[in-house]
Design an enzyme around this catalytic site. Structure first.
Site, PDB file in Angstrom:
ATOM      1  N   HIS A 117      -2.241   6.486   3.186  1.00  0.00           N
ATOM      2  CA  HIS A 117      -2.525   7.399   2.067  1.00  0.00           C
ATOM      3  C   HIS A 117      -3.513   8.444   2.597  1.00  0.00           C
ATOM      4  O   HIS A 117      -4.295   8.148   3.509  1.00  0.00           O
ATOM      5  CB  HIS A 117      -3.163   6.564   0.954  1.00  0.00           C
ATOM      6  CG  HIS A 117      -3.387   7.274  -0.343  1.00  0.00           C
ATOM      7  ND1 HIS A 117      -4.429   8.132  -0.542  1.00  0.00           N
ATOM      8  CD2 HIS A 117      -2.706   7.227  -1.508  1.00  0.00           C
ATOM      9  CE1 HIS A 117      -4.382   8.587  -1.788  1.00  0.00           C
ATOM     10  NE2 HIS A 117      -3.337   8.054  -2.395  1.00  0.00           N
ATOM     11  N   ASP A 194      -7.306  -0.988   4.030  1.00  0.00           N
ATOM     12  CA  ASP A 194      -7.179  -0.302   2.748  1.00  0.00           C
ATOM     13  C   ASP A 194      -6.366  -1.223   1.827  1.00  0.00           C
ATOM     14  O   ASP A 194      -5.150  -1.357   1.981  1.00  0.00           O
ATOM     15  CB  ASP A 194      -6.470   1.042   2.967  1.00  0.00           C
ATOM     16  CG  ASP A 194      -6.141   1.753   1.656  1.00  0.00           C
ATOM     17  OD1 ASP A 194      -6.380   1.168   0.582  1.00  0.00           O
ATOM     18  OD2 ASP A 194      -5.630   2.888   1.713  1.00  0.00           O
ATOM     19  N   GLN A 197      -3.422  -1.159  -2.546  1.00  0.00           N
ATOM     20  CA  GLN A 197      -2.132  -1.637  -3.069  1.00  0.00           C
ATOM     21  C   GLN A 197      -1.913  -3.122  -2.820  1.00  0.00           C
ATOM     22  O   GLN A 197      -0.834  -3.639  -3.126  1.00  0.00           O
ATOM     23  CB  GLN A 197      -0.969  -0.840  -2.450  1.00  0.00           C
ATOM     24  CG  GLN A 197      -1.009   0.649  -2.723  1.00  0.00           C
ATOM     25  CD  GLN A 197      -1.023   0.987  -4.203  1.00  0.00           C
ATOM     26  OE1 GLN A 197      -0.670   0.169  -5.054  1.00  0.00           O
ATOM     27  NE2 GLN A 197      -1.447   2.196  -4.523  1.00  0.00           N
ATOM     28  N   LYS A 220      -6.349   0.173 -10.425  1.00  0.00           N
ATOM     29  CA  LYS A 220      -4.993  -0.208 -10.024  1.00  0.00           C
ATOM     30  C   LYS A 220      -4.749  -1.691 -10.270  1.00  0.00           C
ATOM     31  O   LYS A 220      -3.710  -2.227  -9.900  1.00  0.00           O
ATOM     32  CB  LYS A 220      -4.774   0.115  -8.546  1.00  0.00           C
ATOM     33  CG  LYS A 220      -4.756   1.623  -8.234  1.00  0.00           C
ATOM     34  CD  LYS A 220      -4.370   1.866  -6.808  1.00  0.00           C
ATOM     35  CE  LYS A 220      -4.712   3.257  -6.301  1.00  0.00           C
ATOM     36  NZ  LYS A 220      -3.883   4.328  -6.857  1.00  0.00           N
ATOM     37  N   CYS A 354       0.837  11.299  -2.033  1.00  0.00           N
ATOM     38  CA  CYS A 354      -0.367  11.412  -1.202  1.00  0.00           C
ATOM     39  C   CYS A 354      -0.135  10.869   0.198  1.00  0.00           C
ATOM     40  O   CYS A 354      -1.018  10.249   0.787  1.00  0.00           O
ATOM     41  CB  CYS A 354      -1.569  10.705  -1.839  1.00  0.00           C
ATOM     42  SG  CYS A 354      -2.107  11.458  -3.343  1.00  0.00           S
TER      43      CYS A 354
END
Lengths: 395, 119
Positions: A117, A194, A197, A220, A354
């Site tokens: 991202h 990261d 997600q 999220k 993104c």
């Protein structure tokens, strides 16, 4: 997992869009909030609102307890210690914190991947300009999975940090983060994952993954916006200087200088998002009560169900995937698909998500992305498929 | 689906392609999705004689570009530069949430004719 009961907890699912019941498939961007989270936020303002940490009065102590408990709950959720949990405003800020505070020098190498991202790419590009670090970008294989051989060839003695996403927000690919961290550590490099997600959808265990940093966002995962997390090991965080400076992050201040507070407060300058922390606690409770393993399995099943039924489409990403599907109906632009799905109350995202460098690599302008969460159903997917067929017939 | 005129221009785009030796040429991208449209123009005495658009995009941006090329033939470059965005959007039919897609072609054309568009 009783989805019908879960759905009753989400007031927004009663909303009609263009006369149709809302079908929300944009969970990668942000998720909806259950009433337990909404209630926790309004409860905070109705019953406990005060600033934290500096008050002798009762209300301030109650607010501080709520805020500190949120750190403890987060730590438990990711299997770590509360002093290793820093609250930020989102994943982007968490990654920027590391980019700013870790001691990078000219010639240091940072390894990322093409599937990142923008938030795990642009901060490092800036370090190339500011500090003369060298940025190395790992490729993806034909099927959209991370090219581990390429990764191995790019990590070396000069590598200071390996920063890779756990789950791709476009392809749904789940990267072997444990192995990636091991490779980084064999070369005395730090490893940042990261988790924007992954934390919402799969069980993440800091001890098992073995990363030095892990970044994710509350919004999220059923929580409020403006709340993010940076996990960092005590060792890594102790070696780092502060990110923002000012109130609450200090121990002692004279008119000339200051000394820094203990972890995690050293990295939380100024009045934080206290109500957000209260809401995030409720979100973590909600997810824990369902169970992350069950959530993971349920979403993977939904993705599999959808992929088996979407006809005449190019679907991007590997077979082994989280609950994210990126696709294009042949020759029909993603915006047109998203626009007509919206006319039927179905919210999907279209565009580059993104991840422009990844789109360029795949040679496309964008994709339609449907991403699932605990409140989505196969019946909703059926309705989307029906409408995709109609779009294909008419456009 | 979309209004009839848009569907017609989307399925059968007019003036698509490139002019080999244009007097003016310019392109513009949609900031939302990265779609790009290029406009090439031939003029005589300041009047647009020939115009073509090229690029890749959604049905709205492609149809809008096609409609625009028909609209501006015979107009002076000054008239085009003075064209109002809102008028063009109304002409295409106000398609909710998609005004950016409508405007890519107009911005590309204005850029081609020398307007300094800051985006």
């Amino acid at each position: 997992m009783d989805v019908e009961t879960i759905r009753k907890d989400f007031p927004i699912l009663n909303k009609k869009i263009n006369g149709y019941p809302l079908i929300y498939f944009d969970n990668t961007a942000t998720t909806q909030k259950p009433r337990q989270v909404i209630q926790a936020i309004s409860d905070f303002y109705e019953k406990y609102n005060a600033n934290i940490h500096r008050g002798v009065h009762r209300l301030s102590q109650e607010a501080s307890e709520i805020y500190e408990q949120a750190h403890e709950k987060t730590a438990k959720f990711i299997n770590s210690d509360w002093r290793e949990v820093i609250f930020t405003k989102n994943t982007t800020e968490s990654i920027n914190l590391v980019a700013h505070s870790l001691d990078f020098n000219k010639g240091d190498e940072i390894v990322i991947s093409i599937m990142e991202h923008h938030s795990n790419m642009v901060p490092w590009q800036e370090l190339v300009k500011e500090k003369g670090i060298v940025l190395k970008i790992v490729d993806v294989k034909e099927d959209g999975s991370l090219d581990m051989e390429d990764l191995k060839s790019k990590i070396g003695k000069k590598t200071k940090l390996v920063s890779i996403t756990h789950v791709s927000n476009v392809l749904g690919a789940v990267n072997p983060v444990k192995e990636i961290c091991k490779l980084a550590h064999e070369n005395q490099a730090y490893c940042l994952i990261d988790g924007a997600q992954s934390a919402p959808h799969i069980k993440v265990d800091m001890k098992r993954i073995g990363c030095d940093f892990f970044a994710f966002s509350a919004h999220k995962m059923l929580g409020p916006t403006g709340m993010g997390v940076l996990y960092g090991t005590k060792q890594a965080l102790s070696e780092m200087g502060p990110f923002l400076t000012g109130g609450d992050m200090i121990k002692k201040v004279t008119s000339k200088e200051a000394s820094w507070n203990d972890l995690p407060w050293k990295f939380e300058a100024g009045t934080p998002n206290i109500a957000g922390a209260a809401g995030f606690s409720a979100a973590l409770d909600y997810l824990t009560s369902i169970g992350m393993e069950k959530i993971d399995k349920y979403e993977r099943d939904l993705a599999k169900y959808a992929i088996e039924r979407i006809k005449d489409a190019h679907i991007y990403g590997p077979d082994d995937r989280a609950g994210i599907i990126s696709f294009n109906l042949k020759k029909i632009h993603a915006h047109d698909v998203a626009y007509f799905l919206d006319k039927k109350g179905i919210a999907v995202r279209s565009g580059n998500h993104c991840a422009q460098p990844l789109m360029t690599k795949m040679g496309i302008l964008g994709t339609v992305r449907a991403s699932f969460y605990v409140y989505n159903t196969k019946k909703e997917i059926d309705f989307m498929i029906e409408n995709l067929d109609e779009i294909r017939r008419n456009l | 689906m979309y209004p009839e005129e848009i569907m017609d221009h989307y399925k059968n785009p007019r003036n698509q392609g490139n002019i080999q030796y244009p007097d003016y040429e310019g392109e513009h991208g949609n900031p939302v999705c990265g779609d790009l449209i290029k406009m090439s123009v031939k003029t005589r005495n300041g009047v647009i004689e020939e115009i073509k658009f090229d690029g890749e995009g959604c049905a709205i941006s492609m149809a809008s570009a096609s409609i625009l090329t028909e609209m501006v033939k015979g107009k002076t470059t000054r008239q085009v530069l003075e064209m109002d965005e809102k008028e063009f959007i109304d002409k295409i039919g106000n398609i909710q949430t998609r005004t950016q897609c409508v405007l890519v072609s107009l911005n590309a054309l204005k850029k081609a004719l020398g307007d300094d568009i800051n985006c």
